[in-house]
Design a protein around this motif. Structure first.
Motif, mmCIF file in Angstrom:
data_model
loop_
_atom_site.group_PDB
_atom_site.id
_atom_site.type_symbol
_atom_site.label_atom_id
_atom_site.label_comp_id
_atom_site.label_asym_id
_atom_site.label_seq_id
_atom_site.Cartn_x
_atom_site.Cartn_y
_atom_site.Cartn_z
ATOM 1 N N GLY A 97 13.358 29.317 9.919
ATOM 2 C CA GLY A 97 14.295 29.946 8.756
ATOM 3 C C GLY A 97 15.362 29.518 8.518
ATOM 4 O O GLY A 97 16.351 30.006 7.877
ATOM 5 N N VAL A 98 15.773 28.183 9.106
ATOM 6 C CA VAL A 98 17.160 27.579 8.647
ATOM 7 C C VAL A 98 17.031 27.256 7.254
ATOM 8 O O VAL A 98 16.113 26.379 6.758
ATOM 9 C CB VAL A 98 17.266 26.420 9.603
ATOM 10 N N ASP A 99 18.253 27.641 6.429
ATOM 11 C CA ASP A 99 18.322 27.054 5.156
ATOM 12 C C ASP A 99 19.050 25.752 4.788
ATOM 13 O O ASP A 99 18.672 25.192 4.062
ATOM 14 C CB ASP A 99 18.941 28.106 4.391
ATOM 15 N N VAL A 100 20.075 25.502 5.841
ATOM 16 C CA VAL A 100 20.831 24.432 5.802
ATOM 17 C C VAL A 100 21.254 24.036 7.001
ATOM 18 O O VAL A 100 21.577 24.914 7.917
ATOM 19 C CB VAL A 100 22.212 24.904 5.024
ATOM 20 N N PHE A 101 21.137 22.797 7.263
ATOM 21 C CA PHE A 101 21.591 22.090 8.422
ATOM 22 C C PHE A 101 23.065 21.567 8.469
ATOM 23 O O PHE A 101 23.316 20.979 7.147
ATOM 24 C CB PHE A 101 20.570 20.976 8.878
ATOM 25 N N HIS A 102 23.827 21.714 9.541
ATOM 26 C CA HIS A 102 25.104 21.096 9.554
ATOM 27 C C HIS A 102 25.218 20.126 10.658
ATOM 28 O O HIS A 102 25.092 20.419 11.655
ATOM 29 C CB HIS A 102 26.097 22.303 9.635
ATOM 30 N N ALA A 103 25.065 18.896 10.347
ATOM 31 C CA ALA A 103 24.904 17.533 10.933
ATOM 32 C C ALA A 103 26.041 16.932 11.545
ATOM 33 O O ALA A 103 26.800 16.656 10.708
ATOM 34 C CB ALA A 103 23.892 16.503 10.535
ATOM 35 N N SER A 104 26.574 17.358 12.807
ATOM 36 C CA SER A 104 27.973 17.214 13.289
ATOM 37 C C SER A 104 27.899 15.623 13.860
ATOM 38 O O SER A 104 27.225 15.451 14.770
ATOM 39 C CB SER A 104 28.182 18.101 14.294
ATOM 40 N N THR A 105 28.814 14.853 13.407
ATOM 41 C CA THR A 105 28.935 13.752 13.759
ATOM 42 C C THR A 105 30.543 13.292 14.003
ATOM 43 O O THR A 105 31.286 13.978 13.305
ATOM 44 C CB THR A 105 28.446 12.458 13.142
ATOM 45 N N ARG A 106 30.742 12.486 14.754
ATOM 46 C CA ARG A 106 32.211 12.114 14.718
ATOM 47 C C ARG A 106 32.843 11.218 13.765
ATOM 48 O O ARG A 106 33.993 11.479 13.439
ATOM 49 C CB ARG A 106 32.515 11.439 16.207
ATOM 50 N N LYS A 112 16.355 13.970 4.602
ATOM 51 C CA LYS A 112 15.000 13.108 4.261
ATOM 52 C C LYS A 112 13.933 13.752 5.369
ATOM 53 O O LYS A 112 12.602 13.785 4.636
ATOM 54 C CB LYS A 112 15.248 11.837 4.855
ATOM 55 N N LEU A 113 14.177 14.275 6.582
ATOM 56 C CA LEU A 113 12.899 14.706 7.348
ATOM 57 C C LEU A 113 12.529 16.186 7.022
ATOM 58 O O LEU A 113 11.476 16.434 7.193
ATOM 59 C CB LEU A 113 13.559 14.560 8.937
ATOM 60 N N THR A 114 13.534 16.935 6.732
ATOM 61 C CA THR A 114 13.106 18.357 6.538
ATOM 62 C C THR A 114 13.226 18.979 5.184
ATOM 63 O O THR A 114 12.568 20.189 4.740
ATOM 64 C CB THR A 114 14.366 19.290 7.140
ATOM 65 N N GLY A 115 13.560 18.214 4.139
ATOM 66 C CA GLY A 115 13.928 18.781 2.718
ATOM 67 C C GLY A 115 14.769 19.785 2.691
ATOM 68 O O GLY A 115 15.168 20.416 1.593
ATOM 69 N N ARG A 116 15.711 20.223 3.838
ATOM 70 C CA ARG A 116 16.766 21.100 3.726
ATOM 71 C C ARG A 116 17.853 20.758 3.105
ATOM 72 O O ARG A 116 18.168 19.529 3.051
ATOM 73 C CB ARG A 116 16.703 21.916 5.212
ATOM 74 N N GLN A 117 18.774 21.565 2.677
ATOM 75 C CA GLN A 117 20.045 20.913 2.350
ATOM 76 C C GLN A 117 20.893 20.995 3.492
ATOM 77 O O GLN A 117 20.747 21.697 4.705
ATOM 78 C CB GLN A 117 20.897 22.197 1.454
ATOM 79 N N VAL A 118 22.108 19.920 3.460
ATOM 80 C CA VAL A 118 22.425 19.562 4.610
ATOM 81 C C VAL A 118 23.883 19.371 4.219
ATOM 82 O O VAL A 118 24.606 18.900 3.305
ATOM 83 C CB VAL A 118 21.973 18.040 5.052
ATOM 84 N N ILE A 119 24.988 19.638 5.255
ATOM 85 C CA ILE A 119 26.409 19.512 5.317
ATOM 86 C C ILE A 119 26.624 18.299 6.318
ATOM 87 O O ILE A 119 25.982 18.237 7.401
ATOM 88 C CB ILE A 119 27.164 20.815 5.907
ATOM 89 N N THR A 120 27.468 17.224 5.696
ATOM 90 C CA THR A 120 27.762 16.282 6.457
ATOM 91 C C THR A 120 29.178 16.378 7.071
ATOM 92 O O THR A 120 30.106 17.157 6.497
ATOM 93 C CB THR A 120 27.824 14.782 5.962
ATOM 94 N N VAL A 121 29.810 15.975 8.236
ATOM 95 C CA VAL A 121 30.841 16.065 8.582
ATOM 96 C C VAL A 121 31.444 15.070 9.775
ATOM 97 O O VAL A 121 30.379 14.347 10.291
ATOM 98 C CB VAL A 121 31.204 17.545 9.490
ATOM 99 N N GLY A 122 32.482 14.939 9.952
ATOM 100 C CA GLY A 122 33.064 13.698 10.812
ATOM 101 C C GLY A 122 34.306 12.884 10.292
ATOM 102 O O GLY A 122 33.821 11.769 9.525
#
Length: 374
Positions: free
Chosen positions: A262-271, A291-301
């Motif tokens: 049920g995750v709608d959005v992933f928040h992928a934490s990098t430095r 690319k792997l999930t098709g879900r929307q994504v937040i980038t950070v770092g």
């Protein structure tokens, strides 16, 4: 005034609205969650209300709050970190939500359990033990904690679900589950701390089971249109080179059950958002996640700053860094939103300046001022 190329491009690229499940966010700028310990008794007061409202009024599209402890006694280790349970605590958060909405922003709480990071005897519940998948700390030491029983697992799952339901009840626009940086959910995901021999340990898919059950419980506790965000990372606080996945295939095996739960959005934490995650591709962790999930994504770092954020909390400042690389990636849809941490902590007007072609007015990060920023 001279407008930098970054600023003029940013006004067009970052200002686009985006819809996350049933929530429309007015632009692509997210305020990253940043612990400040400004909530005595776990209660966010008027200063916290002003802190978030000020940034919403200055153009931040989506605010993700600092980490908030769920209703489990082992969830945290500070009496000044806000909690997401209790009448006074939730009333404080309701005031934050009202102010952010009045300022034109959207907001989600980050729901948090620190697991084996907890030190024995610390508040807010001094007698609570540290708990984790195998009773191991991030450095592999057994410490003073213990491995979680099935009852422990069920209790924590219930605490996350209850917190999510309360978030929707008091008007939040979604929730973020903290599954990164070596805290409890991440301790299950990472082989370095998960040595369990039952259904919650073993291969990457099995190690995802606990987090996926939390996601499913949260999804069931809230309305279908209510966004559920999951934050994860490869690195840990005491193991910067740690990896959940060393290949895209391993990463896919971890993320797929979470997306299915049920995750709608992933928040992928990098430095450092500009670094590629795997050899042979320029994609960062957020790009691979999408690319792997098709879900929307937040980038950070380290967005907008030239310097690692961990060093910032050790007293080092950081000069302003151009964001052309960020805009290039966002323009080609490598990710969907951009979370900004220290730059927004230092400069509440960061979003307004970037969105209105005033990038040359952005302030550098001054770590010495960290404790007084509002």
């Amino acid at each position: 005034m001279t407008v930098t190329p970054s600023a003029s491009r940013a006004a067009g690229i970052l200002a686009r609205p985006v819809t996350l499940n049933g929530l429309t966010v007015p632009n692509r700028i997210v305020m990253a969650p940043m612990t400040r310990q400004f909530s005595p008794g776990g209660i966010p007061g008027e200063d916290v209300v002003s802190y978030y409202a000020r940034r919403a009024a200055a153009g931040v599209g989506l605010i993700v709050t600092e980490g908030t402890y769920v209703g489990h006694e082992s969830a945290g280790q500070s009496s000044r970190v806000p909690r997401f349970h209790g009448e006074e605590q939730l009333a404080g958060w309701a005031g934050v939500v009202e102010a952010v909405h009045a300022a034109g922003g959207t907001i989600m709480p980050q729901l948090w359990h620190i697991g084996m990071v907890r030190r024995q005897g610390q508040p807010p519940f001094a007698d609570a033990p540290a708990v984790g998948p195998s009773g191991l700390r991030l450095d592999g030491a057994e410490g003073t904690g213990r491995a979680m029983t099935q009852q422990d697992l069920d209790d924590v799952i219930g605490a996350f679900a209850a917190a999510a339901a309360e978030a929707e009840r008091i008007g939040f626009d979604g929730v973020e589950l903290h599954g990164a940086h070596g805290y409890l959910l991440d301790q299950f995901l990472w082989a370095g701390t998960n040595r369990r021999a039952d259904a919650y340990g073993g291969d990457p898919v099995a190690r995802t089971k606990f987090a996926a059950e939390i996601v499913a419980a949260v999804r069931k506790a809230v309305s279908p249109h209510f966004p559920v965000v999951f934050r994860y990372s490869q690195w840990k606080q005491e193991a910067y080179d740690a990896r959940l996945a060393r290949t895209p295939q391993e990463l896919e095996s971890i993320l797929t059950p979470l997306a299915a739960a049920g995750v709608d959005v992933f928040h992928a934490s990098t430095r450092r958002y500009w670094l590629p995650e795997f050899e042979g591709s320029d994609l960062n962790l957020a790009g691979w996640t999408k690319k792997l999930t098709g879900r929307q994504v937040i980038t950070v770092g380290s967005v907008g700053l030239d310097g690692d954020f961990l060093r910032g909390f050790q007293g080092e400042g950081a000069p302003v860094k151009e964001i052309d690389n960020l805009l290039d990636r966002l323009e080609r849809d490598e990710f969907d939103l951009v979370a900004v941490g220290r730059a927004l902590l230092q400069d509440p007007e960061w979003a307004a300046k970037v969105l209105t072609d005033r990038f040359d007015e952005v302030k550098p990060y001054d770590a010495a001022a960290l404790k007084t920023l509002s």
